[in-house]
Design a protein around this motif. Structure first.
Motif, PDB file in Angstrom:
ATOM      1  N   LEU A  44       0.837  -1.200   0.000  1.00  0.00           N
ATOM      2  CA  LEU A  44       0.000   0.000   0.000  1.00  0.00           C
ATOM      3  C   LEU A  44       0.873   1.251   0.000  1.00  0.00           C
ATOM      4  O   LEU A  44       1.962   1.250   0.576  1.00  0.00           O
ATOM      5  CB  LEU A  44      -0.911   0.032   1.228  1.00  0.00           C
ATOM      6  N   HIS A  45       0.396   2.304  -0.614  1.00  0.00           N
ATOM      7  CA  HIS A  45       1.125   3.565  -0.643  1.00  0.00           C
ATOM      8  C   HIS A  45       0.142   4.680  -0.336  1.00  0.00           C
ATOM      9  O   HIS A  45      -0.931   4.742  -0.934  1.00  0.00           O
ATOM     10  CB  HIS A  45       1.760   3.784  -2.016  1.00  0.00           C
ATOM     11  N   ILE A  52      -7.337  14.144  -2.386  1.00  0.00           N
ATOM     12  CA  ILE A  52      -7.889  15.026  -3.410  1.00  0.00           C
ATOM     13  C   ILE A  52      -7.228  14.801  -4.771  1.00  0.00           C
ATOM     14  O   ILE A  52      -7.901  14.570  -5.763  1.00  0.00           O
ATOM     15  CB  ILE A  52      -7.745  16.497  -2.978  1.00  0.00           C
ATOM     16  N   THR A  53      -5.893  14.867  -4.793  1.00  0.00           N
ATOM     17  CA  THR A  53      -5.183  14.804  -6.068  1.00  0.00           C
ATOM     18  C   THR A  53      -4.604  13.437  -6.381  1.00  0.00           C
ATOM     19  O   THR A  53      -4.304  13.154  -7.536  1.00  0.00           O
ATOM     20  CB  THR A  53      -4.019  15.812  -6.087  1.00  0.00           C
ATOM     21  N   GLY A  54      -4.390  12.610  -5.374  1.00  0.00           N
ATOM     22  CA  GLY A  54      -3.776  11.311  -5.589  1.00  0.00           C
ATOM     23  C   GLY A  54      -2.267  11.362  -5.610  1.00  0.00           C
ATOM     24  O   GLY A  54      -1.608  10.385  -5.923  1.00  0.00           O
ATOM     25  N   ARG A  55      -1.688  12.506  -5.257  1.00  0.00           N
ATOM     26  CA  ARG A  55      -0.226  12.669  -5.261  1.00  0.00           C
ATOM     27  C   ARG A  55       0.405  11.727  -4.232  1.00  0.00           C
ATOM     28  O   ARG A  55       0.008  11.712  -3.068  1.00  0.00           O
ATOM     29  CB  ARG A  55       0.113  14.117  -4.938  1.00  0.00           C
ATOM     30  N   PRO A  56       1.422  10.929  -4.648  1.00  0.00           N
ATOM     31  CA  PRO A  56       2.014   9.964  -3.726  1.00  0.00           C
ATOM     32  C   PRO A  56       3.099  10.533  -2.827  1.00  0.00           C
ATOM     33  O   PRO A  56       3.419   9.944  -1.803  1.00  0.00           O
ATOM     34  CB  PRO A  56       2.600   8.917  -4.661  1.00  0.00           C
ATOM     35  N   LYS A  57       3.684  11.656  -3.196  1.00  0.00           N
ATOM     36  CA  LYS A  57       4.795  12.205  -2.413  1.00  0.00           C
ATOM     37  C   LYS A  57       4.336  13.418  -1.621  1.00  0.00           C
ATOM     38  O   LYS A  57       3.404  14.100  -1.997  1.00  0.00           O
ATOM     39  CB  LYS A  57       5.944  12.589  -3.330  1.00  0.00           C
ATOM     40  N   GLY A  58       5.017  13.703  -0.527  1.00  0.00           N
ATOM     41  CA  GLY A  58       4.674  14.847   0.307  1.00  0.00           C
ATOM     42  C   GLY A  58       3.358  14.654   1.027  1.00  0.00           C
ATOM     43  O   GLY A  58       2.617  15.604   1.254  1.00  0.00           O
ATOM     44  N   TYR A  59       3.072  13.411   1.426  1.00  0.00           N
ATOM     45  CA  TYR A  59       1.801  13.064   2.066  1.00  0.00           C
ATOM     46  C   TYR A  59       1.858  13.380   3.554  1.00  0.00           C
ATOM     47  O   TYR A  59       2.820  13.020   4.237  1.00  0.00           O
ATOM     48  CB  TYR A  59       1.533  11.572   1.855  1.00  0.00           C
ATOM     49  N   MET A  60       0.849  14.063   4.058  1.00  0.00           N
ATOM     50  CA  MET A  60       0.748  14.365   5.486  1.00  0.00           C
ATOM     51  C   MET A  60      -0.301  13.431   6.096  1.00  0.00           C
ATOM     52  O   MET A  60      -1.501  13.584   5.839  1.00  0.00           O
ATOM     53  CB  MET A  60       0.372  15.822   5.693  1.00  0.00           C
ATOM     54  N   ARG A  61       0.162  12.477   6.879  1.00  0.00           N
ATOM     55  CA  ARG A  61      -0.690  11.413   7.394  1.00  0.00           C
ATOM     56  C   ARG A  61      -1.833  11.941   8.268  1.00  0.00           C
ATOM     57  O   ARG A  61      -2.949  11.442   8.219  1.00  0.00           O
ATOM     58  CB  ARG A  61       0.171  10.435   8.196  1.00  0.00           C
ATOM     59  N   LEU A  62      -1.557  12.967   9.064  1.00  0.00           N
ATOM     60  CA  LEU A  62      -2.559  13.502   9.983  1.00  0.00           C
ATOM     61  C   LEU A  62      -3.789  14.033   9.241  1.00  0.00           C
ATOM     62  O   LEU A  62      -4.919  13.925   9.727  1.00  0.00           O
ATOM     63  CB  LEU A  62      -1.938  14.610  10.830  1.00  0.00           C
ATOM     64  N   ILE A 121       1.005  20.223  -0.813  1.00  0.00           N
ATOM     65  CA  ILE A 121       0.524  21.309  -1.665  1.00  0.00           C
ATOM     66  C   ILE A 121      -0.952  21.596  -1.366  1.00  0.00           C
ATOM     67  O   ILE A 121      -1.347  22.750  -1.160  1.00  0.00           O
ATOM     68  CB  ILE A 121       0.736  20.952  -3.148  1.00  0.00           C
ATOM     69  N   GLN A 122      -1.768  20.533  -1.337  1.00  0.00           N
ATOM     70  CA  GLN A 122      -3.186  20.701  -1.042  1.00  0.00           C
ATOM     71  C   GLN A 122      -3.390  21.205   0.381  1.00  0.00           C
ATOM     72  O   GLN A 122      -4.271  22.027   0.636  1.00  0.00           O
ATOM     73  CB  GLN A 122      -3.934  19.383  -1.240  1.00  0.00           C
ATOM     74  N   PHE A 123      -2.563  20.725   1.310  1.00  0.00           N
ATOM     75  CA  PHE A 123      -2.668  21.178   2.687  1.00  0.00           C
ATOM     76  C   PHE A 123      -2.446  22.683   2.776  1.00  0.00           C
ATOM     77  O   PHE A 123      -3.210  23.397   3.424  1.00  0.00           O
ATOM     78  CB  PHE A 123      -1.660  20.446   3.573  1.00  0.00           C
ATOM     79  N   ARG A 124      -1.419  23.164   2.099  1.00  0.00           N
ATOM     80  CA  ARG A 124      -1.103  24.590   2.167  1.00  0.00           C
ATOM     81  C   ARG A 124      -2.217  25.430   1.554  1.00  0.00           C
ATOM     82  O   ARG A 124      -2.607  26.463   2.108  1.00  0.00           O
ATOM     83  CB  ARG A 124       0.221  24.862   1.452  1.00  0.00           C
ATOM     84  N   GLU A 125      -2.739  24.990   0.404  1.00  0.00           N
ATOM     85  CA  GLU A 125      -3.828  25.731  -0.236  1.00  0.00           C
ATOM     86  C   GLU A 125      -5.065  25.781   0.658  1.00  0.00           C
ATOM     87  O   GLU A 125      -5.666  26.839   0.844  1.00  0.00           O
ATOM     88  CB  GLU A 125      -4.188  25.085  -1.575  1.00  0.00           C
ATOM     89  N   MET A 126      -5.436  24.637   1.207  1.00  0.00           N
ATOM     90  CA  MET A 126      -6.633  24.578   2.044  1.00  0.00           C
ATOM     91  C   MET A 126      -6.448  25.345   3.350  1.00  0.00           C
ATOM     92  O   MET A 126      -7.378  25.979   3.836  1.00  0.00           O
ATOM     93  CB  MET A 126      -7.024  23.130   2.308  1.00  0.00           C
ATOM     94  N   ALA A 127      -5.254  25.283   3.931  1.00  0.00           N
ATOM     95  CA  ALA A 127      -4.987  26.010   5.175  1.00  0.00           C
ATOM     96  C   ALA A 127      -5.030  27.513   4.933  1.00  0.00           C
ATOM     97  O   ALA A 127      -5.544  28.268   5.771  1.00  0.00           O
ATOM     98  CB  ALA A 127      -3.648  25.592   5.750  1.00  0.00           C
ATOM     99  N   SER A 128      -4.519  27.954   3.797  1.00  0.00           N
ATOM    100  CA  SER A 128      -4.531  29.383   3.485  1.00  0.00           C
ATOM    101  C   SER A 128      -5.949  29.909   3.301  1.00  0.00           C
ATOM    102  O   SER A 128      -6.246  31.047   3.640  1.00  0.00           O
ATOM    103  CB  SER A 128      -3.721  29.651   2.216  1.00  0.00           C
TER     104      SER A 128
END
Length: 89
Positions: free
Chosen positions: A48-49, A54-64, A70-77
């Motif tokens: 499993l990976h 949202i995007t399905g991006r495999p790298k830079g994943y924030m487990r919490l 990238i999505q985290f930063r956009e949504m947090a902003s």
């Protein structure tokens, strides 16, 4: 954004892992490695990976949060993630 086929493949793997989890645990406890070899490879939890929800991006994943950085930063902003605000000092 990841291809839809990659997202679907990960979902399929997750379903297989859930389906065979009890059987794998039982066979490992018994030490029956020949029967363990007969189980599909994708039923192993190691295969499993983590991917962004949202995007399905495999790298830079924030487990919490289940999001890529990238999505985290956009949504947090935009203030879409409760309890998260931009640091300032």
């Amino acid at each position: 954004m990841a291809k839809e086929s990659m997202k679907a493949r990960e979902v399929k793997r997750a379903n297989l892992v859930a389906k065979y989890a009890n059987k794998r645990a039982r066979l490992k406890a018994e030490g029956d490695y020949e029967a363990l070899q007969a189980i599909p490879k994708n039923a192993s939890p190691v295969r499993l990976h983590n991917r962004c929800k949202i995007t399905g991006r495999p790298k830079g994943y924030m487990r919490l949060f289940g999001l890529s950085r990238i999505q985290f930063r956009e949504m947090a902003s935009k203030g879409l993630i409760p309890g998260v605000k931009k640091a300032s000092w």
